[in-house]
Design an enzyme around this catalytic site. Structure first.
Site, mmCIF file in Angstrom:
data_model
loop_
_atom_site.group_PDB
_atom_site.id
_atom_site.type_symbol
_atom_site.label_atom_id
_atom_site.label_comp_id
_atom_site.label_asym_id
_atom_site.label_seq_id
_atom_site.Cartn_x
_atom_site.Cartn_y
_atom_site.Cartn_z
ATOM 1 N N SER A 252 -0.189 14.185 7.117
ATOM 2 C CA SER A 252 -1.002 13.435 6.252
ATOM 3 C C SER A 252 -2.405 13.587 6.374
ATOM 4 O O SER A 252 -2.800 13.739 7.605
ATOM 5 C CB SER A 252 -0.640 12.047 6.584
ATOM 6 N N ALA A 253 -3.292 13.757 5.322
ATOM 7 C CA ALA A 253 -4.653 13.948 5.295
ATOM 8 C C ALA A 253 -5.270 14.937 6.047
ATOM 9 O O ALA A 253 -6.247 15.256 6.943
ATOM 10 C CB ALA A 253 -5.415 12.763 6.140
ATOM 11 N N GLY B 184 -12.613 26.406 -0.619
ATOM 12 C CA GLY B 184 -12.415 27.517 -1.424
ATOM 13 C C GLY B 184 -12.196 28.927 -0.618
ATOM 14 O O GLY B 184 -11.589 29.640 -0.928
ATOM 15 N N ASN C 178 -10.447 29.222 1.975
ATOM 16 C CA ASN C 178 -9.167 29.464 2.479
ATOM 17 C C ASN C 178 -8.517 30.517 1.658
ATOM 18 O O ASN C 178 -7.398 31.066 2.146
ATOM 19 C CB ASN C 178 -8.508 28.014 2.589
ATOM 20 N N LYS D 119 -3.285 19.136 2.384
ATOM 21 C CA LYS D 119 -2.476 19.720 1.237
ATOM 22 C C LYS D 119 -3.067 19.543 0.022
ATOM 23 O O LYS D 119 -3.048 20.438 -0.898
ATOM 24 C CB LYS D 119 -1.229 18.912 1.400
ATOM 25 N N THR D 120 -3.745 18.275 -0.633
ATOM 26 C CA THR D 120 -4.168 18.217 -1.989
ATOM 27 C C THR D 120 -5.474 19.305 -2.210
ATOM 28 O O THR D 120 -5.315 19.944 -2.995
ATOM 29 C CB THR D 120 -4.737 16.980 -2.165
ATOM 30 N N TYR E 104 0.797 -1.253 -0.036
ATOM 31 C CA TYR E 104 -0.087 -0.084 -0.105
ATOM 32 C C TYR E 104 0.819 1.147 -0.088
ATOM 33 O O TYR E 104 1.740 1.508 0.757
ATOM 34 C CB TYR E 104 -0.845 -0.125 1.128
ATOM 35 N N GLY E 105 0.441 2.109 -0.712
ATOM 36 C CA GLY E 105 0.986 3.553 -0.820
ATOM 37 C C GLY E 105 2.361 3.719 -0.448
ATOM 38 O O GLY E 105 3.320 3.201 -0.911
HETATM 39 P P1 GTP Z 1 -1.761 13.293 2.351
HETATM 40 O O1 GTP Z 1 -2.147 12.735 1.104
HETATM 41 O O2 GTP Z 1 -2.022 12.020 3.411
HETATM 42 O O3 GTP Z 1 -0.326 13.892 2.687
HETATM 43 O O4 GTP Z 1 -2.851 14.300 2.606
HETATM 44 P P2 GTP Z 1 -3.178 15.858 2.293
HETATM 45 O O5 GTP Z 1 -2.546 16.935 3.281
HETATM 46 O O6 GTP Z 1 -3.025 15.794 0.819
HETATM 47 O O7 GTP Z 1 -4.663 15.923 2.646
HETATM 48 P P3 GTP Z 1 -6.029 16.164 1.879
HETATM 49 O O8 GTP Z 1 -6.179 17.547 0.963
HETATM 50 O O9 GTP Z 1 -6.501 15.000 0.885
HETATM 51 O O10 GTP Z 1 -7.269 16.202 2.812
HETATM 52 C C1 GTP Z 1 -7.709 15.261 3.868
HETATM 53 C C2 GTP Z 1 -8.986 15.669 4.346
HETATM 54 O O11 GTP Z 1 -9.179 16.687 4.880
HETATM 55 C C3 GTP Z 1 -9.996 15.222 3.413
HETATM 56 O O12 GTP Z 1 -11.172 14.650 3.803
HETATM 57 C C4 GTP Z 1 -10.575 16.896 3.130
HETATM 58 O O13 GTP Z 1 -11.970 16.798 2.770
HETATM 59 C C5 GTP Z 1 -10.192 17.333 4.562
HETATM 60 N N1 GTP Z 1 -10.024 18.748 4.383
HETATM 61 C C6 GTP Z 1 -9.053 19.581 3.460
HETATM 62 N N2 GTP Z 1 -9.158 20.971 3.598
HETATM 63 C C7 GTP Z 1 -10.056 20.898 4.599
HETATM 64 C C8 GTP Z 1 -10.740 22.413 4.983
HETATM 65 O O14 GTP Z 1 -10.213 23.400 4.521
HETATM 66 N N3 GTP Z 1 -11.539 22.292 5.736
HETATM 67 C C9 GTP Z 1 -11.936 21.167 6.590
HETATM 68 N N4 GTP Z 1 -12.875 20.940 7.380
HETATM 69 N N5 GTP Z 1 -11.613 19.802 5.969
HETATM 70 C C10 GTP Z 1 -10.780 19.737 4.950
HETATM 71 C C1 SPV Z 2 0.659 10.291 3.381
HETATM 72 O O1 SPV Z 2 0.335 9.680 4.299
HETATM 73 O O2 SPV Z 2 1.051 11.597 3.703
HETATM 74 C C2 SPV Z 2 0.310 10.018 2.054
HETATM 75 C C3 SPV Z 2 0.110 8.963 1.636
HETATM 76 O O3 SPV Z 2 0.728 11.145 1.277
HETATM 77 S S1 SPV Z 2 1.356 7.928 1.533
HETATM 78 O O4 SPV Z 2 2.039 7.898 0.061
HETATM 79 O O5 SPV Z 2 0.891 6.400 1.939
HETATM 80 O O6 SPV Z 2 2.503 8.252 2.481
HETATM 81 MN MN MN Z 3 1.592 12.937 2.296
#
Ligand code: GTP
Ligand code: SPV
Ligand code: MN
Length: 608
Positions: A266-267, A518, A520, A270-271, A214-215
Site C-alpha cells: 500500500s502507498a 516516468g 521507471n 502501484k497507481t 473509511y476506504g
Molecule cells: P495503494 O492505493 O495504497 O495500494 O497504493 P499504491 O501502491 O497505488 O501507491 P501510489 O502509486 O498511490 O503511490 C504512493 C506514494 O508513492 C505517492 O506519494 C507517490 O508519490 C509515491 N511514489 C510512487 N511512485 C514513485 C517513484 O517512482 N518514486 C518515488 N520516489 N515515489 C513514488
Molecule cells: C491500500 O491500503 O492498499 C489501498 C487503500 O489500496 S484501501 O482501500 O483503504 O485498502
Molecule cells: Mn491497495
C-alpha cells in the site's frame, strides 16, 4: 417492506429482511445505480455536512469529504479472519472464532441503524455478466460508501438482473456504528473507533464490518472481497487474487503489446506505475495502457498462458505526491466526477494536497476543516500538513486517458511479467530478475517494505509483506505460498518471468538515488527486453541484473557512481535483513514449502 422489490431472489430478500430486523433502520433503499440516484447520494452527503461541492468550473461533479480524524486508514489490528479452524488463518492474520466474533458483532449491530437508511448495494467485481466476475451485496448505512462503491465497482439493477433468482453472492454487511435518536443528526462523519471490527468468514463467503467508514474498512468490494475472500476462493478454484496493478506496454515501432502486473505494498507506487508516461525521449517508442491500479484476478489458461482482469472500476488513489509531473493521468482521472477524502480546500473551491504543486497556496482549509497557511505549526512547532498522508481520490477508471481498450475484456489480458517491489531505503537494488519461478516466489515471499500511512502503525518501519498481500491473504500464508508454487507448475514453461524493483533507494544524505515515476519506463523497458529475449543481464547474488549499458539512457544524465550506488547488492545490512526474514519463514511452521526455505539457505550462502 415495500412489495416492489427489484429482485425475486428469495435468499437475497430473506437475507435483507433478517438484517433489517437486526439493524432497525428507519428505511431500506435498494440502489439502482442510476445517475439520478448518485446525485441524490452526493447531495445527501452535502446536506449532512460531511461533504462540500467543489467549484464546478474547476472540478465538475466532485466532492470534498472530511472524515473523522480517528478514521483515516485501514485498521489491520481490528481486521479478523474468522475461518472455522484457527490454523487456517495462519501467522500473518488475526484469527477470530467465527461463532464468538459473530456474536460480538451481532450485539454491536443490534439497532445500530436507528434513525438511518439502510442502503442495499448489489455490486459486481469485474464487468457485469462476465464469466470471471463475482457478485456481492453490501448493506450499509453510509451514503459515502454508496457513492464510492458506485465509482469503484459496478452497482445496481443490472447486477440484480445477472444475479437472477438464485445466483451466488458474497454477503457484505457494513455499519458506521452510530444510531441516531429521534430528531438527532449526529456527527458529520459517524464512526466508532473503539468498536471497529472488519471480519471475514471465508467458508461462508461473508464479511461483517462495523465502526469505520473509511476506504478498505468500508468499501467491502475492495480489500475484503476482491482480496481476502477472493484469495480464498481462488485457492479452491485454481486462480489468484493479488494486490497488483496491471499495465500494458505497446512498442510503437513493432506494434507488439506486452502486459505486466506488479505487486507493491500500500502507498508504494502501484497507481503511479500503472499510469506511467514515458519520458519525452522514449515517447516515440512506447505507450503505456492502464488496466488496473490495485487488484488483479489472475487465471492460468488451458493453453499455458496467464490472463488477468481488474475486478474494480475506479481508482481509490493516494492524493499526496500526485501531481502533473509525477502522475498526470491520475490528475486527469480526478479532474471531474471525483470524491476527494481528507485533502485541503482552496479559496476558489478546488482541492490541494502536499506535492500537487511546487508552491504551497497561501491559504487553505485543511483536511480537519481548520484555517491553514504555509506557516501553520502545531503545539510542538511542527509544520502542519494540509492533507492527511493517506488522503485519497475516488475517480472512475474511464476518466483515465491511458485506460486500455482491453480493460473490460472478460477474457482478461495476457501477462508476460510479474513484478514485486517495496520501499527500501537501503540495500535493495533498482531492479533484478528471479533466476526462475521458484526463486521468484521466494522473492515475493520475503519482500519487505517500510511502513506507510495507508494503515495504522509506525511509518518507516521495515516489515515483511509477502507479495504485498500480508494484510490481504484470506488464509494461511504457507498455503498461499504453496498455491503460488502450484500455479507456476500449472502455467508451465512459458509462465511469466518474475522481477523485483525498488524505486525508493536513498543516499546517505537521504536523497532519492532514482528519479522514479516516468523514468521507471527505463526499468520497464529492460524488463520487457528480458521477457522478449533481447535483454542482457549479469548474475548477482540476488538475481539477474542489468549493467549500466543494458539500460536506455537516452535523455537522462546518470553518473556511474550513482548507478553503482543504486545497484549495489548491499553488504552487511542486506545479510542482516535477509537473516531477519527467517523469523517470518519460521512463523509459517510446517506449512512453509521446503522449496522456499531452500531458496533462503541458498541466498544466505551467496551473500556470506
Ligand atoms: P495503494 O492505493 O495504497 O495500494 O497504493 P499504491 O501502491 O497505488 O501507491 P501510489 O502509486 O498511490 O503511490 C504512493 C506514494 O508513492 C505517492 O506519494 C507517490 O508519490 C509515491 N511514489 C510512487 N511512485 C514513485 C517513484 O517512482 N518514486 C518515488 N520516489 N515515489 C513514488
Ligand atoms: C491500500 O491500503 O492498499 C489501498 C487503500 O489500496 S484501501 O482501500 O483503504 O485498502
Ligand atoms: Mn491497495
Amino acid at each position: 417492506m415495500s412489495t416492489t422489490l427489484p429482485t425475486n431472489h428469495k435468499e437475497l430478500i430473506k437475507w435483507v429482511e433478517e438484517w433489517t430486523s437486526i439493524l432497525k433502520p428507519d428505511a431500506v433503499y435498494w440502489c439502482d445505480g442510476s445517475e439520478d440516484e448518485d446525485k441524490k447520494m452526493r447531495q445527501a452527503m452535502v446536506d449532512s455536512g460531511v461533504a462540500v461541492w467543489l467549484n464546478p468550473e474547476k472540478r465538475p461533479n466532485s466532492l470534498l469529504v472530511r472524515s473523522d480524524p480517528r478514521d483515516v486508514a485501514r485498521v489491520e489490528s481490528r481486521t479478523l479472519i474468522c475461518s472455522e479452524k484457527q490454523e487456517d488463518a495462519g501467522p500473518t492474520n488475526q484469527w477470530g472464532d467465527p461463532k464468538e466474533t459473530r456474536a460480538k458483532l451481532m450485539k454491536l449491530y443490534e439497532g445500530c441503524m436507528k434513525g438511518r437508511t439502510l442502503y442495499v448495494i448489489p455490486f459486481s467485481m469485474g464487468p457485469v455478466g462476465s464469466p470471471i466476475a463475482h457478485i456481492g451485496v453490501e448493506l450499509t448505512d453510509s451514503a459515502y460508501v454508496v457513492a464510492n462503491m458506485r465509482i469503484m465497482t459496478r452497482i445496481g439493477t443490472k447486477v440484480l438482473e445477472v444475479l437472477g433468482d438464485d445466483g451466488a453472492f458474497v454477503k457484505c454487511v457494513h455499519s458506521v456504528g452510530v444510531p441516531l435518536a429521534e430528531g438527532e443528526t449526529g456527527p458529520a462523519w459517524p464512526c466508532d473507533p473503539e468498536n471497529t471490527y472488519i471480519t471475514h468468514y471465508p467458508e461462508a463467503r461473508e464479511i461483517l464490518s462495523f465502526g469505520s467508514g473509511y476506504g478498505g474498512n468500508a468499501l467491502l468490494g475492495k480489500k475484503c472481497f476482491a482480496l481476502r475472500i477472493a484469495s480464498s476462493m481462488a485457492r479452491e478454484e485454481g486462480w489468484m487474487a493479488e494486490h497488483m496493478l496491471i499495465l500494458g506496454v505497446q512498442n510503437k515501432k513493432t506494434g507488439k503489446k506486452n502486459y505486466v502486473t506488479a505487486a507493491f505494498p500500500s502507498a508504494c507506487g502501484k497507481t503511479n506505475f500503472a499510469m506511467l508516461i514515458p519520458p519525452a525521449e522514449m515517447a516515440d517508442d512506447y505507450q503505456i495502457f492502464t488496466v488496473g491500479d490495485d487488484i488483479a484476478w489472475i487465471k492460468p489458461q488451458p493453453d499455458g498462458s496467464v490472463r488477468a482482469i481488474n475486478p474494480e472500476a475506479g481508482w481509490f488513489g493516494v492524493a499526496p505526491g500526485t501531481s502533473n509531473d509525477t502522475n498526470p493521468m491520475a490528475m486527469e482521472s480526478c479532474s471531474k466526477d471525483t470524491i476527494f477524502t481528507n485533502v485541503a480546500l482552496t479559496d476558489d473551491g478546488d482541492v490541494w494536497w502536499e506535492g500537487m504543486t511546487k508552491e504551497e497556496p497561501a491559504h487553505l482549509i485543511d483536511w480537519k476543516g481548520n484555517e491553514w497557511t504555509p506557516a501553520t505549526v502545531d503545539a510542538n512547532g511542527k509544520k502542519v500538513l494540509s492533507s492527511h498522508p493517506n488522503a485519497r481520490f475516488t475517480a472512475p477508471a474511464c476518466n483515465c486517458p491511458t485506460i486500455d481498450p482491453e480493460w473490460e475484456n472478460p477474457a482478461g489480458v495476457k501477462i508476460d511479467a510479474f513484478v514485486f517491489g517495496g520501499r527500501r531505503m537501503r540495500d535493495i537494488p533498482l531492479v533484478f530478475q528471479a533466476y526462475n519461478w521458484q526463486h521468484g516466489v521466494f522473492l515475493g515471499a520475503t519482500m519487505g517494505s517500510e511502513q506507510t500511512a495507508a494503515a495504522e502503525g509506525k511509518v518507516g518501519q521495515l516489515r515483511n509483506d509477502p507479495m504485498a498481500m500480508r494484510p490481504f491473504i484470506g488464509y494461511h500464508v504457507g498455503d498461499y505460498l504453496k498455491h503460488w508454487l502450484d500455479m507456476g507448475k500449472k502455467m508451465g514453461e512459458n509462465r511469466p518471468a518474475v522481477f523485483h524493483v525498488n524505486w525508493f533507494r536513498k543516499t546517505e544524505e537521504g536523497k532519492w538515488l532514482w528519479p522514479g515515476f516516468g523514468q521507471n519506463m527505463r526499468v520497464l523497458e529492460w524488463i520487457l527486453n528480458r521477457c522478449n529475449g533481447t535483454g542482457h543481464a549479469v548474475e548477482t547474488a540476488l538475481g539477474f541484473s542489468p549493467v549500466k549499458e543494458d539500460m536506455n539512457w537516452n535523455g537522462l544524465e546518470f553518473t556511474d557512481e550513482d548507478w553503482d550506488a543504486l545497484m549495489k547488492v548491499g553488504g552487511e545490512t542486506l545479510l542482516e535483513t535477509v537473516k531477519g526474514n527467517q523469523a517470518l519463514l519460521d512463523s509459517i511452521g510446517d506449512k512453509l514449502p521446503k522449496d522456499i526455505q531452500a531458496e533462503q539457505d541458498l541466498l544466505i550462502a551467496r551473500l556470506s
